[in-house]
Design a protein around this motif. Structure first.
Motif, PDB file in Angstrom:
ATOM      1  N   ASP A  96      24.287 -24.938  34.163  1.00 35.70           N
ATOM      2  CA  ASP A  96      23.979 -25.940  33.133  1.00 35.70           C
ATOM      3  C   ASP A  96      25.195 -26.179  32.235  1.00 35.70           C
ATOM      4  N   SER A  97      25.942 -25.132  31.942  1.00 36.31           N
ATOM      5  CA  SER A  97      27.152 -25.287  31.139  1.00 36.31           C
ATOM      6  C   SER A  97      28.202 -26.089  31.901  1.00 36.31           C
ATOM      7  N   VAL A  98      28.287 -25.864  33.211  1.00 33.88           N
ATOM      8  CA  VAL A  98      29.202 -26.651  34.049  1.00 33.88           C
ATOM      9  C   VAL A  98      28.793 -28.113  34.034  1.00 33.88           C
ATOM     10  N   ALA A  99      27.499 -28.369  34.194  1.00 34.25           N
ATOM     11  CA  ALA A  99      27.007 -29.757  34.219  1.00 34.25           C
ATOM     12  C   ALA A  99      27.289 -30.474  32.901  1.00 34.25           C
ATOM     13  N   GLU A 100      27.245 -29.749  31.791  1.00 37.72           N
ATOM     14  CA  GLU A 100      27.510 -30.339  30.479  1.00 37.72           C
ATOM     15  C   GLU A 100      28.984 -30.710  30.303  1.00 37.72           C
ATOM     16  N   ARG A 101      29.898 -29.979  30.944  1.00 39.69           N
ATOM     17  CA  ARG A 101      31.325 -30.110  30.650  1.00 39.69           C
ATOM     18  C   ARG A 101      32.139 -30.785  31.747  1.00 39.69           C
ATOM     19  N   ILE A 102      31.543 -30.961  32.909  1.00 39.48           N
ATOM     20  CA  ILE A 102      32.271 -31.591  33.995  1.00 39.48           C
ATOM     21  C   ILE A 102      32.440 -33.089  33.716  1.00 39.48           C
ATOM     22  N   SER A 103      33.530 -33.649  34.213  1.00 37.39           N
ATOM     23  CA  SER A 103      33.793 -35.076  34.058  1.00 37.39           C
ATOM     24  C   SER A 103      34.645 -35.530  35.233  1.00 37.39           C
ATOM     25  N   HIS A 104      34.992 -36.809  35.227  1.00 36.00           N
ATOM     26  CA  HIS A 104      35.825 -37.327  36.312  1.00 36.00           C
ATOM     27  C   HIS A 104      37.271 -36.835  36.205  1.00 36.00           C
TER      28      HIS A 104
END
Length: 380
Positions: free
Chosen positions: A108-116
């Protein structure tokens, strides 16, 4: 009693001596033999041996083509090399929080901080337990990010029946003396993509297209430097040591699991102590054994407990200070407290206890008795 110790026997020493008496001390046939041993063990398609676990992470960054302007997501509950490797390539590390019960990177922390901007995600198999790779891979696929497994802790482990080394796009390993097997210092990157493996083999050899053995086989002196690389080669006598150690890995992992089970049973109802959760769909190869102190039930902090256990002859350690809290990252990347609250809290509570295959049951019991004695002295 130390928290870790290498296992070397006469077969290891004789194997190294044989290579030292041979014509090839580096870039010779034992490099390929060790790499084949790693692929046979894990089921990975490619293995690229390098000079350390840090070199493996850096080489994985090159294999993933990470560069300036990119971001790399990484758990903060890890050794600094997991993040430094991104900085080496001119990228920016973005720190993710962990799950409180396992201290593994939280999807969930990865999903919050990932971007293009996210070129890669580094997932660290903390203590030897594989991360939730299916969840992480699904997130990475949405953004075209490369998933890199930092398996320095988890050689010999598995996730949903799949072996460590096949769970991520690239998998970095360490063969430091504290790890499951050792080559003195050493590491490797496992991969499925042959083009990534080709880039990494060049990267470990100054960015040159042919190494000495390859040139000898072709009967030529000629080589070309096609990219910027490093001398990250693992030599032949280190590789033969690694190959000798691989044969003993299954028994060593089983012994680590036995000791961890003994600890789990002893600590299950010990006041002031909390053990980490291991997911039922994973095999933890138990590089280290980490516990959390329940500081609400103790009149001492972690550092006082650490010193008391050391006074009892137990070589406890701490893994780790969250990377984003180190001065280098505070000063150069503006990281600060509050970035990863669960990791920051855990960092005040954790202790690493001795765990290595040469330990006897009596050794483990000594650790348990010392822990019980110290905690009872500080219980509220």
């Amino acid at each position: 009693m130390p928290y870790a110790r290498q296992c070397l026997d006469e077969k290891d020493l004789q194997a190294m001596l044989q290579v030292l008496r041979s014509d090839w001390l580096t870039t010779g046939p034992n490099v390929a033999a060790f790499e084949e041993g790693l692929t046979d063990l894990t089921g990975a398609s490619e293995a690229v041996s390098v000079s350390s676990g840090t070199a493996a992470l850096h080489t994985a960054m090159a294999g993933a083509q990470v560069g300036p302007g990119d971001e790399v997501l990484v758990t903060t509950m890890t050794f600094v090399a997991s993040a430094n490797c991104a900085v080496y390539q001119g990228a920016t590390p973005v720190f993710c929080d962990v799950s409180s019960d396992s201290l593994l990177i939280d999807p969930d922390s990865v999903a919050e901080r990932i971007s293009h901007k996210t070129k890669a995600v580094v997932a660290v198999d903390y203590t030897g337990q594989p991360c939730d790779y299916d969840a992480l891979k699904a997130i990475c696929e949405q953004y075209g990010s490369v998933l890199i497994g930092d398996a320095a802790h988890s050689l010999g482990g598995s996730y949903k029946g799949r072996k460590v080394g096949t769970l991520a796009d690239l998998t970095a390993m360490s063969f430091h003396p504290a790890k499951h097997i050792t080559t003195g210092e050493g590491g490797a990157v496992l991969a499925e993509d042959p083009e990534a493996a080709k880039r990494m083999r060049s990267f470990r050899n100054h960015g040159i297209d042919l190494d000495l053995k390859q040139r000898a086989a072709k009967g030529t002196w000629h080589y070309e430097m096609t990219s910027l690389g490093y001398n990250y080669r693992l030599n032949d006598f280190q590789c033969i040591l690694g190959l000798s150690q691989l044969a003993k890995l299954p028994a060593w992992v089983e012994r680590r699991k036995e000791l961890a089970k003994r600890y789990n049973q002893a600590f299950a109802d010990m006041p002031g102590l909390v053990t980490l959760v291991n997911a039922p769909d994973r095999e933890n190869s138990q590089h280290i054994y980490v516990v959390k102190l329940d500081l609400t039930r103790l009149s001492a902090d972690r550092d006082q407990i650490y010193k008391a256990l050391r006074a009892e002859g137990i070589g406890v350690n701490v893994h780790y200070t969250p990377v984003h809290m180190h001065p280098f990252y505070r000063q150069n990347f503006g990281t600060k407290e509050g970035t990863a609250p669960r990791a920051e809290q855990a960092a005040k509570e954790i202790l690493t206890l001795p765990l290595f295959p040469l330990m006897s049951d009596a050794d483990a019991d000594d650790v348990v008795m010392a822990m019980d004695k110290v905690l009872k002295a500080y219980l509220l």
